[in-house]
Design a protein around this motif. Structure first.
Motif, PDB file in Angstrom:
ATOM      1  N   SER A 319       0.824  -1.212   0.000  1.00 29.83           N
ATOM      2  CA  SER A 319       0.000   0.000   0.000  1.00 29.83           C
ATOM      3  C   SER A 319       0.858   1.263   0.000  1.00 29.83           C
ATOM      4  O   SER A 319       2.012   1.246   0.417  1.00 29.83           O
ATOM      5  CB  SER A 319      -0.941   0.003   1.207  1.00 29.83           C
ATOM      6  N   ASP A 320       0.243   2.343  -0.463  1.00 23.38           N
ATOM      7  CA  ASP A 320       0.927   3.641  -0.462  1.00 23.38           C
ATOM      8  C   ASP A 320       0.989   4.178   0.967  1.00 23.38           C
ATOM      9  O   ASP A 320       0.113   3.894   1.784  1.00 23.38           O
ATOM     10  CB  ASP A 320       0.160   4.641  -1.335  1.00 23.38           C
ATOM     11  N   PRO A 321       2.011   4.986   1.245  1.00 27.39           N
ATOM     12  CA  PRO A 321       2.058   5.587   2.575  1.00 27.39           C
ATOM     13  C   PRO A 321       0.878   6.533   2.805  1.00 27.39           C
ATOM     14  O   PRO A 321       0.406   7.195   1.874  1.00 27.39           O
ATOM     15  CB  PRO A 321       3.377   6.368   2.574  1.00 27.39           C
ATOM     16  N   VAL A 322       0.407   6.558   4.044  1.00 26.96           N
ATOM     17  CA  VAL A 322      -0.726   7.421   4.412  1.00 26.96           C
ATOM     18  C   VAL A 322      -0.251   8.434   5.456  1.00 26.96           C
ATOM     19  O   VAL A 322       0.231   8.049   6.517  1.00 26.96           O
ATOM     20  CB  VAL A 322      -1.891   6.590   4.995  1.00 26.96           C
ATOM     21  N   PRO A 323      -0.368   9.730   5.165  1.00 25.28           N
ATOM     22  CA  PRO A 323       0.067  10.732   6.146  1.00 25.28           C
ATOM     23  C   PRO A 323      -0.988  11.008   7.219  1.00 25.28           C
ATOM     24  O   PRO A 323      -2.184  10.812   6.980  1.00 25.28           O
ATOM     25  CB  PRO A 323       0.298  11.977   5.284  1.00 25.28           C
ATOM     26  N   PHE A 324      -0.526  11.444   8.364  1.00 22.45           N
ATOM     27  CA  PHE A 324      -1.454  11.855   9.438  1.00 22.45           C
ATOM     28  C   PHE A 324      -0.838  13.015  10.207  1.00 22.45           C
ATOM     29  O   PHE A 324       0.370  13.218  10.211  1.00 22.45           O
ATOM     30  CB  PHE A 324      -1.761  10.677  10.376  1.00 22.45           C
ATOM     31  N   PHE A 325      -1.736  13.792  10.833  1.00 19.86           N
ATOM     32  CA  PHE A 325      -1.335  14.886  11.732  1.00 19.86           C
ATOM     33  C   PHE A 325      -1.709  14.515  13.158  1.00 19.86           C
ATOM     34  O   PHE A 325      -2.843  14.107  13.400  1.00 19.86           O
ATOM     35  CB  PHE A 325      -2.128  16.170  11.439  1.00 19.86           C
ATOM     36  N   SER A 326      -0.783  14.710  14.042  1.00 21.64           N
ATOM     37  CA  SER A 326      -1.107  14.563  15.464  1.00 21.64           C
ATOM     38  C   SER A 326      -0.688  15.834  16.192  1.00 21.64           C
ATOM     39  O   SER A 326       0.384  16.371  15.946  1.00 21.64           O
ATOM     40  CB  SER A 326      -0.355  13.348  16.038  1.00 21.64           C
ATOM     41  N   ILE A 327      -1.584  16.306  17.061  1.00 19.97           N
ATOM     42  CA  ILE A 327      -1.216  17.398  17.975  1.00 19.97           C
ATOM     43  C   ILE A 327      -1.350  16.820  19.368  1.00 19.97           C
ATOM     44  O   ILE A 327      -2.292  16.067  19.634  1.00 19.97           O
ATOM     45  CB  ILE A 327      -2.176  18.594  17.859  1.00 19.97           C
ATOM     46  N   ARG A 328      -0.400  17.123  20.203  1.00 21.41           N
ATOM     47  CA  ARG A 328      -0.499  16.568  21.542  1.00 21.41           C
ATOM     48  C   ARG A 328      -0.182  17.592  22.623  1.00 21.41           C
ATOM     49  O   ARG A 328       0.488  18.577  22.373  1.00 21.41           O
ATOM     50  CB  ARG A 328       0.396  15.332  21.700  1.00 21.41           C
ATOM     51  N   GLN A 329      -0.712  17.306  23.794  1.00 19.60           N
ATOM     52  CA  GLN A 329      -0.354  18.106  24.945  1.00 19.60           C
ATOM     53  C   GLN A 329       0.144  17.164  26.014  1.00 19.60           C
ATOM     54  O   GLN A 329      -0.471  16.126  26.276  1.00 19.60           O
ATOM     55  CB  GLN A 329      -1.573  18.871  25.477  1.00 19.60           C
ATOM     56  N   TRP A 343      -4.634  14.579  19.697  1.00 12.21           N
ATOM     57  CA  TRP A 343      -5.686  14.896  18.718  1.00 12.21           C
ATOM     58  C   TRP A 343      -5.179  14.507  17.322  1.00 12.21           C
ATOM     59  O   TRP A 343      -4.044  14.832  16.954  1.00 12.21           O
ATOM     60  CB  TRP A 343      -5.977  16.387  18.672  1.00 12.21           C
ATOM     61  N   MET A 344      -6.018  13.835  16.544  1.00 11.15           N
ATOM     62  CA  MET A 344      -5.709  13.581  15.135  1.00 11.15           C
ATOM     63  C   MET A 344      -6.444  14.631  14.289  1.00 11.15           C
ATOM     64  O   MET A 344      -7.616  14.936  14.563  1.00 11.15           O
ATOM     65  CB  MET A 344      -6.170  12.182  14.717  1.00 11.15           C
TER      66      MET A 344
END
Ligand code: FES
Ligand code: FE
Length: 464
Positions: A319-329, A343-344
């Protein structure tokens, strides 16, 4: 100087102020009750802290319960659509008035004697009002409000009236955050609810990791790479930059087009072509466009304890790579404990199926059961445990020297197109030294004159 109230902690920090010049940090700072109390005042009492995203409270009455340091705040949209950040504490005896993590409410009613507050914080009534509080001026007894500002939909709160506005506070970090979160006209939205879980670790260990501890990728996370979870080798991933982005903020960018001039085969953080072709690049300057095009992965820390990450993973070798954003505290719960909030995010105007894939990519790698996250948190826990032990606390000095003069290969790149001081490659601990140098200035009250001053003359007094 406030630090005089904490003589033992101050002595440890003054020793660190001298030793950090040599890249040496006493382990005691990672598990010490007195230092923790100082941090609550000097750091969490004065900095902008990430609270949540506008998309979490879209409708009037929507609220979420969040924290700055140890204090709980209700982040709520009132009937007129405005955001309020209200201390979750009744003005009668301090009892908490918000009983759920999130929801929708026109009012908050204290469970003790029944004082009633509107969702903009105003006190509007109480039982037996005429007999009990005939002469009370209710306007003076609303829930305490604190400052808040929104940046790309992200809500930050601040407890100090003296801290400059958020964009000034973000300094050069704003430039890098614009590159990530300003790319889609529709903005970003939270996917699902934030995950939260408790880890027995000091908050600074998490913050310094996300400031750009990329060295651990090639060892701690090599198993993730070995099973094919990452679309590139961890060694390859060390090509890139560490950037000091002002006010203690740090960025780390894996960038394929390093000094060897090679082309990036997976541009724009591996977003699918149909998505990155819709990026609103006109909002960026030429340098930002170049960095965005060539980035494979980017992470950083918004000083003190809010971090962000964009990376991509593969579910299997086909499969192709899948990007994601994570913000954390990294919410501190004591010197040896944090609650991680995660948080995604995704650009709002992308296909639902892509958002679901992105959420899955994030959750399987960076979440309480994520394969990267479990690797990381175990090491932070044992380091914190060591820091609390009698002999170690006094005697163990830690080496933060990678990338110092003559130590390794990292050097300042004078041709880096963006703002801030940038080092190449990512074999360095300059970002950690930079983070802790800012931390020491805050803790010891040694900010240089003119630093972080309020530049627009507004009154930011805490108000009801
Ligand atoms: Fe809230 Fe008395 S403590 S009404
Ligand atoms: Fe890690």
């Amino acid at each position: 100087m406030k630090s005089n109230r904490y003589p033992r902690a101050t002595a440890i920090l003054e020793e660190m102020r001298d030793s950090i010049e040599e890249g040496i940090i006493p382990i005691g700072i990672f598990n010490d009750q007195e230092i923790y109390q100082m941090e609550m005042e000097q750091i969490f009492g004065t900095k902008w802290i990430f609270l949540g995203h506008e998309s979490e409270i879209p409708e009037p009455g929507d609220y979420v319960l969040r924290y700055i340091g140890e204090d709980p705040f209700i982040v709520v949209r009132d009937e007129s659509g405005g955001i309020n950040v209200l201390l979750d504490a009744c003005c009668h005896r301090g009892v908490r008035v918000c009983k759920a993590e999130q929801g929708n409410a026109s009012h908050f009613r204290c469970p003790y004697h029944g004082w009633i507050y509107k969702n903009n914080g105003s006190l509007i009534g109480m039982p037996a009002q005429r007999k009990a509080y005939n002469g009370l001026n209710k306007d003076e007894w609303g829930l305490v409000k604190v400052r808040w500002e929104v940046f790309h939909g992200f809500i930050f709160g601040c407890l100090s009236p003296d801290t400059p506005p958020l964009e000034t506070y973000l300094a050069d970090q704003k430039y890098y955050l614009d590159m990530l979160f300003g790319l889609h006209e529709g903005g970003t939205e939270v996917l699902g609810e934030p995950q939260r879980w408790v880890v027995n670790a000091n908050w600074k260990l998490a913050a310094e990791n996300f400031s750009g501890d990329d060295y651990h990728l090639i060892f701690l996370h090599h198993s993730a790479s070995d099973i094919g979870a990452t679309p590139y080798s961890m060694f390859e991933n060390m090509k890139g930059y560490h950037i000091h982005a002002g006010n203690g903020h740090c960025v780390s960018i894996s960038l394929e087009r390093g000094r060897d001039g090679s082309e990036n085969e997976l541009p724009y953080w591996n977003f699918p072509k149909e998505i990155y072709e819709a990026f609103d690049l006109d909002s960026l300057d030429e340098k930002q466009k170049e960095i965005v095009r060539d980035s494979k992965e980017m992470l950083g820390n918004i000083y003190p304890n809010s971090s962000f990450l964009v990376m991509s993973v593969t579910f299997d070798q086909h499969s192709d790579p899948v990007p994601f954003f994570s913000i954390r505290q990294w919410r501190p719960l004591g010197p040896d404990k944090i609650e991680i909030w995660n948080w995604m995010f995704m650009y709002k105007d992308t296909p639902e199926s892509f958002k679901q894939d992105s959420y899955r990519a994030g959750m399987t790698n960076f979440s309480m059961s994520g394969i990267f996250e479990m690797d990381d948190t175990l090491t932070w826990e044992t380091a914190t445990w060591t820091a609390g032990n009698h002999f170690s606390k006094k005697n163990l000095k830690l080496n933060y020297q990678m990338g110092m003069n003559g130590m390794g290969s990292a050097e300042i790149d004078p041709d880096w197109p963006g703002p801030g001081t940038a080092y190449y490659p990512r074999y360095g601990e300059g970002n950690q030294r930079y983070l802790y140098t800012s931390y020491l200035k805050d803790m010891l009250g040694e900010k240089e004159e003119g630093e972080e001053e309020n530049t627009n003359g507004k009154d930011y007094s805490i108000h009801r």
